[in-house]
Design a protein around this motif. Structure first.
Motif, PDB file in Angstrom:
ATOM      1  N   ASP A 286       0.829  -1.203   0.000  1.00  0.00           N
ATOM      2  CA  ASP A 286       0.000   0.000   0.000  1.00  0.00           C
ATOM      3  C   ASP A 286       0.868   1.260   0.000  1.00  0.00           C
ATOM      4  OD1 ASP A 286      -2.489   1.616   0.464  1.00  0.00           O
ATOM      5  OD2 ASP A 286      -1.455   2.032   2.352  1.00  0.00           O
ATOM      6  N   LEU A 287       1.932   1.264   0.797  1.00  0.00           N
ATOM      7  CA  LEU A 287       2.807   2.434   0.872  1.00  0.00           C
ATOM      8  C   LEU A 287       3.524   2.652  -0.460  1.00  0.00           C
ATOM      9  CD1 LEU A 287       4.188   4.719   2.392  1.00  0.00           C
ATOM     10  CD2 LEU A 287       5.839   3.058   3.282  1.00  0.00           C
ATOM     11  N   GLN A 288       4.039   1.594  -1.043  1.00  0.00           N
ATOM     12  CA  GLN A 288       4.728   1.736  -2.326  1.00  0.00           C
ATOM     13  C   GLN A 288       3.774   2.232  -3.412  1.00  0.00           C
ATOM     14  OE1 GLN A 288       7.819  -1.083  -3.608  1.00  0.00           O
ATOM     15  NE2 GLN A 288       6.547  -1.496  -5.410  1.00  0.00           N
ATOM     16  N   SER A 289       2.541   1.730  -3.389  1.00  0.00           N
ATOM     17  CA  SER A 289       1.555   2.168  -4.383  1.00  0.00           C
ATOM     18  C   SER A 289       1.241   3.640  -4.232  1.00  0.00           C
ATOM     19  CB  SER A 289       0.267   1.338  -4.253  1.00  0.00           C
ATOM     20  OG  SER A 289       0.502  -0.007  -4.587  1.00  0.00           O
ATOM     21  N   ARG A 290       1.145   4.114  -2.983  1.00  0.00           N
ATOM     22  CA  ARG A 290       0.864   5.536  -2.765  1.00  0.00           C
ATOM     23  C   ARG A 290       2.032   6.409  -3.201  1.00  0.00           C
ATOM     24  NH1 ARG A 290      -0.135   6.459   3.035  1.00  0.00           N
ATOM     25  NH2 ARG A 290       0.501   4.300   3.369  1.00  0.00           N
ATOM     26  N   ILE A 291       3.264   5.963  -2.938  1.00  0.00           N
ATOM     27  CA  ILE A 291       4.435   6.717  -3.404  1.00  0.00           C
ATOM     28  C   ILE A 291       4.406   6.828  -4.922  1.00  0.00           C
ATOM     29  CG2 ILE A 291       6.953   6.661  -3.624  1.00  0.00           C
ATOM     30  CD1 ILE A 291       7.060   5.392  -0.825  1.00  0.00           C
ATOM     31  N   HIS A 292       4.140   5.724  -5.590  1.00  0.00           N
ATOM     32  CA  HIS A 292       4.087   5.735  -7.057  1.00  0.00           C
ATOM     33  C   HIS A 292       2.944   6.609  -7.571  1.00  0.00           C
ATOM     34  CE1 HIS A 292       6.429   1.673  -7.570  1.00  0.00           C
ATOM     35  NE2 HIS A 292       7.191   2.674  -7.178  1.00  0.00           N
ATOM     36  N   ASP A 293       1.790   6.497  -6.937  1.00  0.00           N
ATOM     37  CA  ASP A 293       0.628   7.280  -7.375  1.00  0.00           C
ATOM     38  C   ASP A 293       0.865   8.769  -7.183  1.00  0.00           C
ATOM     39  OD1 ASP A 293      -2.170   7.719  -8.143  1.00  0.00           O
ATOM     40  OD2 ASP A 293      -2.500   8.180  -6.028  1.00  0.00           O
ATOM     41  N   TYR A 294       1.349   9.158  -5.995  1.00  0.00           N
ATOM     42  CA  TYR A 294       1.627  10.571  -5.735  1.00  0.00           C
ATOM     43  C   TYR A 294       2.711  11.102  -6.678  1.00  0.00           C
ATOM     44  CZ  TYR A 294      -1.015  10.470  -1.295  1.00  0.00           C
ATOM     45  OH  TYR A 294      -1.997  10.389  -0.341  1.00  0.00           O
ATOM     46  N   ALA A 295       3.737  10.290  -6.948  1.00  0.00           N
ATOM     47  CA  ALA A 295       4.824  10.724  -7.823  1.00  0.00           C
ATOM     48  C   ALA A 295       4.302  10.993  -9.231  1.00  0.00           C
ATOM     49  CB  ALA A 295       5.926   9.666  -7.853  1.00  0.00           C
ATOM     50  N   ARG A 296       3.482  10.100  -9.743  1.00  0.00           N
ATOM     51  CA  ARG A 296       2.934  10.290 -11.093  1.00  0.00           C
ATOM     52  C   ARG A 296       2.071  11.546 -11.153  1.00  0.00           C
ATOM     53  NH1 ARG A 296       2.254   4.503 -10.737  1.00  0.00           N
ATOM     54  NH2 ARG A 296       3.621   3.442 -12.236  1.00  0.00           N
ATOM     55  N   LYS A 297       1.196  11.713 -10.179  1.00  0.00           N
ATOM     56  CA  LYS A 297       0.297  12.864 -10.177  1.00  0.00           C
ATOM     57  C   LYS A 297       1.071  14.179 -10.080  1.00  0.00           C
ATOM     58  CE  LYS A 297      -3.779  10.547  -8.217  1.00  0.00           C
ATOM     59  NZ  LYS A 297      -4.628  10.369  -7.002  1.00  0.00           N
ATOM     60  N   ALA A 298       2.042  14.216  -9.193  1.00  0.00           N
ATOM     61  CA  ALA A 298       2.809  15.454  -9.009  1.00  0.00           C
ATOM     62  C   ALA A 298       3.626  15.774 -10.250  1.00  0.00           C
ATOM     63  CB  ALA A 298       3.716  15.329  -7.783  1.00  0.00           C
ATOM     64  N   PHE A 299       4.242  14.772 -10.842  1.00  0.00           N
ATOM     65  CA  PHE A 299       5.088  14.979 -12.016  1.00  0.00           C
ATOM     66  C   PHE A 299       4.280  15.515 -13.195  1.00  0.00           C
ATOM     67  CE2 PHE A 299       7.607  12.790 -15.585  1.00  0.00           C
ATOM     68  CZ  PHE A 299       8.525  13.817 -15.668  1.00  0.00           C
ATOM     69  N   VAL A 300       3.145  14.917 -13.461  1.00  0.00           N
ATOM     70  CA  VAL A 300       2.302  15.373 -14.570  1.00  0.00           C
ATOM     71  C   VAL A 300       1.792  16.785 -14.299  1.00  0.00           C
ATOM     72  CG1 VAL A 300       0.138  14.968 -15.782  1.00  0.00           C
ATOM     73  CG2 VAL A 300       1.654  13.050 -15.306  1.00  0.00           C
ATOM     74  N   THR A 301       1.441  17.071 -13.055  1.00  0.00           N
ATOM     75  CA  THR A 301       0.937  18.396 -12.700  1.00  0.00           C
ATOM     76  C   THR A 301       2.004  19.471 -12.856  1.00  0.00           C
ATOM     77  OG1 THR A 301      -0.650  17.469 -11.119  1.00  0.00           O
ATOM     78  CG2 THR A 301      -0.045  19.784 -10.820  1.00  0.00           C
ATOM     79  N   LEU A 302       3.252  19.141 -12.531  1.00  0.00           N
ATOM     80  CA  LEU A 302       4.302  20.154 -12.471  1.00  0.00           C
ATOM     81  C   LEU A 302       5.119  20.287 -13.751  1.00  0.00           C
ATOM     82  CD1 LEU A 302       5.493  19.437  -8.826  1.00  0.00           C
ATOM     83  CD2 LEU A 302       4.129  21.373  -9.608  1.00  0.00           C
ATOM     84  N   GLY A 303       4.938  19.383 -14.705  1.00  0.00           N
ATOM     85  CA  GLY A 303       5.658  19.624 -15.953  1.00  0.00           C
ATOM     86  C   GLY A 303       6.056  18.440 -16.795  1.00  0.00           C
ATOM     87  N   HIS A 304       6.016  17.230 -16.267  1.00  0.00           N
ATOM     88  CA  HIS A 304       6.415  15.980 -16.944  1.00  0.00           C
ATOM     89  C   HIS A 304       7.494  16.175 -18.016  1.00  0.00           C
ATOM     90  CE1 HIS A 304       2.867  17.218 -19.383  1.00  0.00           C
ATOM     91  NE2 HIS A 304       3.392  16.542 -20.382  1.00  0.00           N
ATOM     92  N   ARG A 305       8.633  16.672 -17.556  1.00  0.00           N
ATOM     93  CA  ARG A 305       9.803  16.855 -18.424  1.00  0.00           C
ATOM     94  C   ARG A 305      11.059  16.726 -17.559  1.00  0.00           C
ATOM     95  NH1 ARG A 305      12.873  20.847 -21.482  1.00  0.00           N
ATOM     96  NH2 ARG A 305      12.661  20.527 -23.737  1.00  0.00           N
ATOM     97  N   GLY A 306      12.161  16.314 -18.170  1.00  0.00           N
ATOM     98  CA  GLY A 306      13.378  16.139 -17.404  1.00  0.00           C
ATOM     99  C   GLY A 306      13.322  14.881 -16.555  1.00  0.00           C
ATOM    100  N   THR A 307      14.143  14.859 -15.505  1.00  0.00           N
ATOM    101  CA  THR A 307      14.167  13.706 -14.591  1.00  0.00           C
ATOM    102  C   THR A 307      14.208  14.201 -13.145  1.00  0.00           C
ATOM    103  OG1 THR A 307      16.588  13.597 -14.778  1.00  0.00           O
ATOM    104  CG2 THR A 307      15.302  12.164 -16.231  1.00  0.00           C
ATOM    105  N   PRO A 308      13.177  14.919 -12.710  1.00  0.00           N
ATOM    106  CA  PRO A 308      13.181  15.446 -11.339  1.00  0.00           C
ATOM    107  C   PRO A 308      13.016  14.331 -10.304  1.00  0.00           C
ATOM    108  CG  PRO A 308      11.040  15.769 -12.339  1.00  0.00           C
ATOM    109  CD  PRO A 308      11.932  15.233 -13.427  1.00  0.00           C
ATOM    110  N   ARG A 309      13.330  14.671  -9.066  1.00  0.00           N
ATOM    111  CA  ARG A 309      13.148  13.741  -7.951  1.00  0.00           C
ATOM    112  C   ARG A 309      12.163  14.347  -6.966  1.00  0.00           C
ATOM    113  NH1 ARG A 309      17.784  14.099  -4.766  1.00  0.00           N
ATOM    114  NH2 ARG A 309      16.545  15.176  -3.200  1.00  0.00           N
ATOM    115  N   ILE A 310      11.236  13.532  -6.497  1.00  0.00           N
ATOM    116  CA  ILE A 310      10.284  13.973  -5.479  1.00  0.00           C
ATOM    117  C   ILE A 310      10.664  13.344  -4.149  1.00  0.00           C
ATOM    118  CG2 ILE A 310       7.900  13.770  -4.678  1.00  0.00           C
ATOM    119  CD1 ILE A 310       6.950  14.154  -7.482  1.00  0.00           C
ATOM    120  N   ASP A 311      10.651  14.157  -3.104  1.00  0.00           N
ATOM    121  CA  ASP A 311      10.952  13.690  -1.751  1.00  0.00           C
ATOM    122  C   ASP A 311       9.662  13.629  -0.949  1.00  0.00           C
ATOM    123  OD1 ASP A 311      13.510  13.893  -2.695  1.00  0.00           O
ATOM    124  OD2 ASP A 311      14.056  15.645  -1.506  1.00  0.00           O
ATOM    125  N   PHE A 312       9.452  12.489  -0.304  1.00  0.00           N
ATOM    126  CA  PHE A 312       8.276  12.284   0.531  1.00  0.00           C
ATOM    127  C   PHE A 312       8.699  12.112   1.988  1.00  0.00           C
ATOM    128  CE2 PHE A 312       6.899  10.712  -3.635  1.00  0.00           C
ATOM    129  CZ  PHE A 312       5.672  11.324  -3.767  1.00  0.00           C
TER     130      PHE A 312
END
Length: 379
Positions: A286-312
């Protein structure tokens, strides 16, 4: 492909930028990419020389490098020497900056104005990613969980009692105080009392124009993950779980510890790898799925370009998870995360992806952009 790698700059993370750039230039696939190192000094001027490939030349500024600038010539984009006027063709700009004047959109905007392809987030997305409170507001709208926060500017220092009341009512103590526009944990502090809060806010505002105040996460565990966009979908890197014995993972611990060596015996080639971490730790599904889900949503929202890193941030006991921040240009471009990804990507391949992406979606217009119906001047 002729790629100018830009690094240095007037940022608190100048030295980290130099180290990250050396790692990247060492890793570039010379069969596909010809690297031109370009150092940016404390006045944000550009300098280039083959000697910039020698880390020993930086003390911290290198010597014997000539000033250059970039422009669009009759033969396309070029880097031109100030004194001799000699030109070198440039296909793409690859910035390796951390913090203001490089990661925050100002440099990206400069090259967008010139029409020269630049890797990573566009100027607008870079600026948004640097501003932590704005970033949190955007990803929250996308369904990503964030901590509540209070912001403070220099005017807040004149009425610290009001600020203390707001923090007490909304967040409570202990509280984390950090700059809203800097990275790498620079300036981050823990306020356990109202008196400590006022002192820390003043300290942060001496470095930045906005302070972000958040509740301290109890039983804190951090998880980081990088993203890239390819073939119409988000690809995710491995997950890392940094280890730290300190209350806060501060800047010196991140960059100045070197395994079993003496604290401060910095080995530039190690960079972020000097920090002990677990790569792909065993996590509840469940935790891994939420990390993946939040990462996808944030990346698409913020620009989906490059190779940024998200910290949780997560509470190890309750399993709660919060978005902390996004790093548009992570240290060492997070290559170690991609090498351990479900679909592994070596550092040279990661660099090729960045350059190919920039070249593929950057087009300089030469025609008149004004539609005929909007003409006010003769044509």
């Amino acid at each position: 492909m002729q790629v100018a790698v830009l690094f240095g700059g007037a940022s608190q993370e100048h030295d980290v930028s130099v180290v990250s750039a050396q790692q990247l230039m060492d890793a570039a696939d010379v069969r596909k990419i010809s690297i031109t190192p370009v150092y940016t000094d404390f006045e944000n001027r550009f300098f280039s020389s083959p000697t910039l490939r020698d880390i020993r030349q930086f003390k911290p500024k290198p010597a014997n490098a000539g000033e250059v600038f970039f422009r669009w010539s009759a033969n396309g984009p070029v880097m031109q020497e100030m004194t001799s006027g000699r030109q070198k063709p440039i296909d793409c700009i690859l910035p390796v900056f951390h913090g203001p004047f490089g990661e925050d959109g100002r440099l990206q905007g400069h090259f967008e104005l010139l029409g020269i392809p630049v890797t990573g987030f566009a100027a607008g997305s870079s600026a948004m990613a640097m501003r932590k409170d704005a970033t949190k507001a955007l990803v929250k709208l996308a369904g990503v969980n964030v901590l509540d926060h209070v912001t403070a500017n220099r005017a807040s220092l004149a009425d610290s009692a009001t600020l203390v009341r707001e923090v007490t009512d909304r967040i409570g103590f202990p509280a984390i105080v950090k700059p809203a526009n800097l990275g790498s944990s620079i300036g981050v502090g823990l306020a356990k009392t109202p008196d400590e809060l006022a002192a820390l806010v003043a300290y942060v505002l001496a470095q930045d124009n906005l302070a972000l105040i958040e509740p301290q996460v109890q039983h804190l565990v951090e998880y980081n993950i990088a993203m890239r966009w390819s073939a119409g979908e988000v690809h995710l890197s491995a997950i890392e779980r940094p280890k730290s014995s300190a209350e806060l993972l501060d800047f010196r611990e991140k960059y100045l510890s070197s395994g079993g060596a003496v604290k401060g015996a910095f080995l530039p080639s190690e960079g972020m790898l000097s920090l002990t971490r677990d790569i792909n730790p065993q996590l509840p599904d469940d935790l891994q799925s939420r990390i993946h889900d939040y990462a996808r949503k944030a990346f698409v929202t913020l620009g989906h370009r490059g190779t940024p890193r998200i910290d949780f941030m997560a509470n190890a006991r309750t399993g709660e998870l919060w978005f902390n921040e996004i790093n548009a240009i992570p240290g060492s471009y997070g290559f170690f995360l991609w090498e351990a990804a479900p679909q592994p990507l070596l550092f040279p391949e990661l660099i090729n992806h960045l350059v190919t992406e920039a070249l593929g979606d950057t087009v300089k217009r030469f025609d008149d952009p004004v539609p005929q119906g909007a003409y006010l001047l003769p044509r």
